[in-house]
Write a protein that holds these residues in place. Structure first.
Motif, PDB file in Angstrom:
ATOM      1  N   ALA A 555       0.814  -1.217   0.000  1.00 52.64           N
ATOM      2  CA  ALA A 555       0.000   0.000   0.000  1.00 52.64           C
ATOM      3  C   ALA A 555       0.843   1.261   0.000  1.00 52.64           C
ATOM      4  CB  ALA A 555      -0.918  -0.004   1.208  1.00 52.64           C
ATOM      5  N   HIS A 556       2.093   1.205   0.448  1.00 56.65           N
ATOM      6  CA  HIS A 556       2.942   2.388   0.522  1.00 56.65           C
ATOM      7  C   HIS A 556       3.967   2.451  -0.613  1.00 56.65           C
ATOM      8  CE1 HIS A 556       1.340   2.178   4.626  1.00 56.65           C
ATOM      9  NE2 HIS A 556       1.603   3.494   4.703  1.00 56.65           N
ATOM     10  N   LEU A 557       3.863   1.549  -1.570  1.00 59.30           N
ATOM     11  CA  LEU A 557       4.744   1.612  -2.725  1.00 59.30           C
ATOM     12  C   LEU A 557       4.239   2.683  -3.701  1.00 59.30           C
ATOM     13  CD1 LEU A 557       5.477  -2.152  -3.494  1.00 59.30           C
ATOM     14  CD2 LEU A 557       7.018  -0.479  -2.470  1.00 59.30           C
ATOM     15  N   PRO A 558       5.124   3.423  -4.330  1.00 59.94           N
ATOM     16  CA  PRO A 558       4.685   4.457  -5.277  1.00 59.94           C
ATOM     17  C   PRO A 558       4.146   3.841  -6.566  1.00 59.94           C
ATOM     18  CG  PRO A 558       7.062   4.312  -5.279  1.00 59.94           C
ATOM     19  CD  PRO A 558       6.580   3.393  -4.187  1.00 59.94           C
ATOM     20  N   CYS A 559       3.173   4.513  -7.121  1.00 57.41           N
ATOM     21  CA  CYS A 559       2.602   4.069  -8.393  1.00 57.41           C
ATOM     22  C   CYS A 559       3.460   4.639  -9.535  1.00 57.41           C
ATOM     23  CB  CYS A 559       1.165   4.536  -8.533  1.00 57.41           C
ATOM     24  SG  CYS A 559       0.078   3.851  -7.274  1.00 57.41           S
ATOM     25  N   SER A 560       4.479   3.959  -9.857  1.00 57.31           N
ATOM     26  CA  SER A 560       5.465   4.430 -10.830  1.00 57.31           C
ATOM     27  C   SER A 560       5.780   3.301 -11.789  1.00 57.31           C
ATOM     28  CB  SER A 560       6.731   4.900 -10.100  1.00 57.31           C
ATOM     29  OG  SER A 560       6.435   5.933  -9.179  1.00 57.31           O
ATOM     30  N   PRO A 561       6.689   3.538 -12.701  1.00 60.47           N
ATOM     31  CA  PRO A 561       7.086   2.439 -13.598  1.00 60.47           C
ATOM     32  C   PRO A 561       7.637   1.241 -12.828  1.00 60.47           C
ATOM     33  CG  PRO A 561       7.848   4.516 -14.459  1.00 60.47           C
ATOM     34  CD  PRO A 561       7.287   4.807 -13.099  1.00 60.47           C
ATOM     35  N   LEU A 562       7.701   0.149 -13.513  1.00 57.40           N
ATOM     36  CA  LEU A 562       8.067  -1.108 -12.861  1.00 57.40           C
ATOM     37  C   LEU A 562       9.463  -1.055 -12.260  1.00 57.40           C
ATOM     38  CD1 LEU A 562       7.300  -4.020 -12.217  1.00 57.40           C
ATOM     39  CD2 LEU A 562       8.186  -4.671 -14.472  1.00 57.40           C
ATOM     40  N   ALA A 563      10.398  -0.416 -12.943  1.00 57.15           N
ATOM     41  CA  ALA A 563      11.760  -0.371 -12.426  1.00 57.15           C
ATOM     42  C   ALA A 563      11.821   0.424 -11.113  1.00 57.15           C
ATOM     43  CB  ALA A 563      12.686   0.241 -13.474  1.00 57.15           C
ATOM     44  N   TRP A 564      11.152   1.537 -11.075  1.00 55.83           N
ATOM     45  CA  TRP A 564      11.137   2.334  -9.846  1.00 55.83           C
ATOM     46  C   TRP A 564      10.416   1.601  -8.716  1.00 55.83           C
ATOM     47  CZ3 TRP A 564      14.032   6.117  -8.382  1.00 55.83           C
ATOM     48  CH2 TRP A 564      13.653   6.936  -7.298  1.00 55.83           C
ATOM     49  N   ARG A 565       9.381   0.945  -9.078  1.00 55.86           N
ATOM     50  CA  ARG A 565       8.642   0.161  -8.066  1.00 55.86           C
ATOM     51  C   ARG A 565       9.515  -0.962  -7.538  1.00 55.86           C
ATOM     52  NH1 ARG A 565       3.149  -0.140  -7.080  1.00 55.86           N
ATOM     53  NH2 ARG A 565       2.400  -2.049  -6.117  1.00 55.86           N
ATOM     54  N   PHE A 566      10.223  -1.649  -8.395  1.00 54.21           N
ATOM     55  CA  PHE A 566      11.121  -2.715  -7.956  1.00 54.21           C
ATOM     56  C   PHE A 566      12.221  -2.163  -7.054  1.00 54.21           C
ATOM     57  CE2 PHE A 566      14.812  -5.504  -8.678  1.00 54.21           C
ATOM     58  CZ  PHE A 566      14.259  -6.703  -8.250  1.00 54.21           C
ATOM     59  N   PHE A 567      12.703  -0.966  -7.375  1.00 54.46           N
ATOM     60  CA  PHE A 567      13.723  -0.356  -6.538  1.00 54.46           C
ATOM     61  C   PHE A 567      13.204  -0.113  -5.124  1.00 54.46           C
ATOM     62  CE2 PHE A 567      15.441   3.638  -4.844  1.00 54.46           C
ATOM     63  CZ  PHE A 567      16.770   3.275  -4.673  1.00 54.46           C
ATOM     64  N   TRP A 568      11.990   0.415  -5.007  1.00 56.22           N
ATOM     65  CA  TRP A 568      11.430   0.667  -3.680  1.00 56.22           C
ATOM     66  C   TRP A 568      11.156  -0.653  -2.929  1.00 56.22           C
ATOM     67  CZ3 TRP A 568      11.690   4.731  -0.852  1.00 56.22           C
ATOM     68  CH2 TRP A 568      11.796   5.996  -1.427  1.00 56.22           C
ATOM     69  N   ILE A 569      10.852  -1.661  -3.637  1.00 55.70           N
ATOM     70  CA  ILE A 569      10.677  -2.966  -2.971  1.00 55.70           C
ATOM     71  C   ILE A 569      11.994  -3.430  -2.363  1.00 55.70           C
ATOM     72  CG2 ILE A 569      10.216  -5.411  -3.374  1.00 55.70           C
ATOM     73  CD1 ILE A 569       8.123  -4.586  -5.427  1.00 55.70           C
ATOM     74  N   LEU A 570      13.085  -3.280  -3.107  1.00 58.28           N
ATOM     75  CA  LEU A 570      14.388  -3.657  -2.566  1.00 58.28           C
ATOM     76  C   LEU A 570      14.779  -2.787  -1.380  1.00 58.28           C
ATOM     77  CD1 LEU A 570      16.438  -4.349  -5.840  1.00 58.28           C
ATOM     78  CD2 LEU A 570      15.444  -6.009  -4.251  1.00 58.28           C
ATOM     79  N   VAL A 571      14.457  -1.509  -1.472  1.00 56.24           N
ATOM     80  CA  VAL A 571      14.789  -0.606  -0.365  1.00 56.24           C
ATOM     81  C   VAL A 571      14.029  -0.996   0.894  1.00 56.24           C
ATOM     82  CG1 VAL A 571      14.594   1.761   0.461  1.00 56.24           C
ATOM     83  CG2 VAL A 571      15.470   1.310  -1.822  1.00 56.24           C
TER      84      VAL A 571
END
Length: 610
Positions: A555-571
């Motif tokens: 729910a707190h992940l940004p709605c962005s392109p897949l690469a940016w979303r994957f980056f936030w998941i790793l963070v």
């Protein structure tokens, strides 16, 4: 002592044979047999004699020996009889026991026969005797002699009756002459009267006035002397052990067990994935397959079970289960929660055995030879499948329990308090009033530690659900409800163990010994009995926690392109891993230091006592 002699009849005959009247060959008759004494020279009735003889024959088994009559009675009577002879004194027993005696005296003289019968009945306690005298025949001309004979017979009866032993009482029976003996009082009643008469406090108690009774009660030192006893130093120690010493040691033991469970849970989420990643990285870098060790096989098996559990629970619709539980009308929420808790405890006990079989198979597979490789592989795979299925089942049960607790907390009809009252007092009822051994109480304390950790996992699920769905100021309400749940759990555990120790004579020092064993387990020191160790399988709680925290992160992940979303998941994963690892290090080091200090303290105390 009763006077009994087989020669009593002979003695009576010898005494009577010395009479001058008998020496002169008078017409008197002597009845020495047990026949009818009424048979005389001038009036005998053969038919009546036969009837009497038949009656005496029926009572032949219960007839006792005749008592000896004193010689002076015959001699004195011989001098004053005036031509009459005292023929015989006979005692017959007509009862089934030697309880009632009949003394019969026949007086024969001058053509007349006088028979005096006296019934003497003695009580077993010797309180008194009942007498009945009958005169069966009186003929004119012998009044003075009859009175003398009756008086002498009365005296002889008194002497004989006073010398006899008391016999057990029997019911009164009819006499041979048709008369009935008066009804005797029972021995119990006479015994009670005798005891009460001999008791010095009887008259003091019965005849006491109400004012005297009240003043006597006022002068006694203890007003509850009839229902309580005087205490001792041992009883005082038991009271203070139950109230002060044991609750503190019990809570320390359960708290240390809770942190050990938490440390194991963090190890599953931090140490185990790291070791699996290191193993795969070594395999990729070296490009040389090396047969894994037993520890690596165990880590791989646990990682596979955890991954499958998270995937299966991720397919579960929590909202559907929530509405199904909340919409129950027949079964109340506290009943549903108790059902899930019972299944959770069963899975806890059996889950440790299942995981032990998996580790045993991993140990055998790592050390087996080439010939037995196929057997150990099949065995490891079957144990892995069993562990996976059982862990998923346990995860579903724990998730349903967490959903039920969340339903009780968010409800506005005081369902949480009904749940706490029902659950906690049912736990007291099922444990306190049973007999437990020392080892059973040891295992129960460890079970309470595991249960407290499971409640913490359920509260974390409630927190995650409130973050996702709650509206308005909910955090204060959540903190209050969580505090109430934890305090009630602590109080119930303290009360349960305090009274269990009291009823089963367990000293508070026993909980210190339990804590010493737990500290040795933390330091990996082998104890004498490995069954006394704390057994906790964190696979099911880990699956539930990961399942409920994943939507919060999503729910707190940004709605962005897949690469940016994957980056936030790793963070987010890295931050979570660092926080959990730091927490694991802090808790682990704290447990190690506490265990070292406590074990050394116990050794010093034992050395000092020795």
């Amino acid at each position: 002592m009763a006077l009994r002699s087989s020669g009593s009849r002979k003695l009576s005959f010898e005494i009577l044979s010395k009479n001058k009247y008998l020496e002169g060959g008078g017409p008197s008759l002597i009845y020495q047999s047990s026949s009818d004494p009424f048979q005389s020279q001038n009036g005998g009735n053969p038919s009546r004699h036969n009837r009497k003889k038949k009656k005496h024959k029926k009572r032949k088994d219960s007839t006792t020996d005749l008592p000896i009559i004193a010689e002076d009675l015959v001699d004195k009577q011989r001098g004053s009889s005036g031509g009459s002879v005292l023929a015989e004194s006979k005692s017959e027993n007509y009862g089934s026991r030697d309880n009632g005696n009949v003394n019969r005296i026949s007086y024969v003289g001058g053509g007349s026969v006088v028979v005096l019968e006296e019934s003497v009945c003695q009580n077993v306690c010797g309180f008194g005797e009942l007498r009945q005298r009958n005169v069966n025949g009186v003929v004119a001309g012998g009044g003075d002699d009859m009175e003398t004979v009756a008086a002498r017979a009365d005296e002889s009866v008194v002497e004989v009756s006073s010398s006899k032993e008391p016999f057990p009482p029997v019911a009164p029976q009819s006499m041979a002459n048709g008369n009935v003996v008066n009804t005797l009082k029972t021995s119990e009643l006479l015994d009670w009267k005798r005891v009460m008469a001999e008791d010095p406090n009887y008259l003091y108690t019965v005849d006491k006035s109400p004012l005297k009774y009240f003043l006597d009660e006022m002068h006694y030192g203890n007003s509850l002397r009839n229902t309580t006893t005087l205490g001792s130093e041992k009883e005082r120690e038991r009271v203070y052990d139950t109230i002060f010493r044991l609750p503190w040691r019990c809570e320390v033991l359960i708290s240390v067990g809770f942190f050990i469970c938490f440390d194991s849970f963090l190890s599953l989420l931090t140490i185990m994935p790291t070791r699996v990643l290191i193993t795969f990285w070594r395999l990729l870098t070296t490009r040389q397959f090396k047969w894994p060790s037993a520890a690596e096989l165990c880590d791989f098996g646990c990682f596979l079970v955890l991954a499958c559990g998270v995937i299966v629970l991720g397919r579960t619709d929590i909202s559907l289960i929530y509405h199904m539980i909340r919409g129950q009308g027949t079964i109340k929420l506290y009943v549903v929660y108790n059902v899930w808790e019972i299944f959770d405890k069963l899975c806890q006990r059996f889950g440790g055995d299942v995981l032990e079989t998996l580790f045993n198979s991993a140990e055998g597979l790592a050390n087996c030879s080439q010939e037995n490789m196929g057997f150990w592989i099949r065995r490891f795979v079957s144990d892995q499948a069993l562990t996976m299925a059982f862990s998923i089942l346990h995860s579903f049960i724990l998730l349903a329990q967490a959903i039920t607790l969340s339903t009780c907390i968010v409800a506005h009809n005081n369902a949480l308090f009904a749940l706490l009252v029902s659950n906690n007092f049912a736990e007291i009822k099922s444990n306190v009033f049973k007999r437990f051994s020392r080892d059973n109480i040891h295992g129960l304390a460890y079970s309470d530690s595991v249960e407290r950790f499971h409640i913490s996992a359920c509260l974390l699920f409630v927190l995650a659900q409130n973050i996702l769905e709650a509206e308005g100021p909910w955090f204060e309400s959540f903190l209050f409800n969580a505090f109430v749940v934890f305090v009630c759990e602590m109080l119930i555990d303290i009360i349960k163990h305090s009274f269990l120790a009291k009823f089963n004579d367990i000293k508070p020092i026993a909980y210190s010994e339990f804590l010493e064993d737990l500290c040795k387990q933390t330091l990996n020191i082998q104890t004498e009995d490995c069954k006394k160790n704390l057994t906790f399988v964190p696979l099911a709680p880990a699956c539930v926690v990961i399942r409920v925290l994943t939507p919060v992160y999503a729910a707190h992940l940004p709605c962005s392109p897949l690469a940016w979303r994957f980056f936030w998941i790793l963070v987010l994963i890295s931050m979570t891993y660092i926080m959990l690892t730091s927490l694991k290090v802090m808790i682990g080091m704290g447990l190690q230091k506490h265990a070292t200090w406590y074990v050394s303290r116990c050794r010093k105390r034992k050395h000092h006592l020795d």
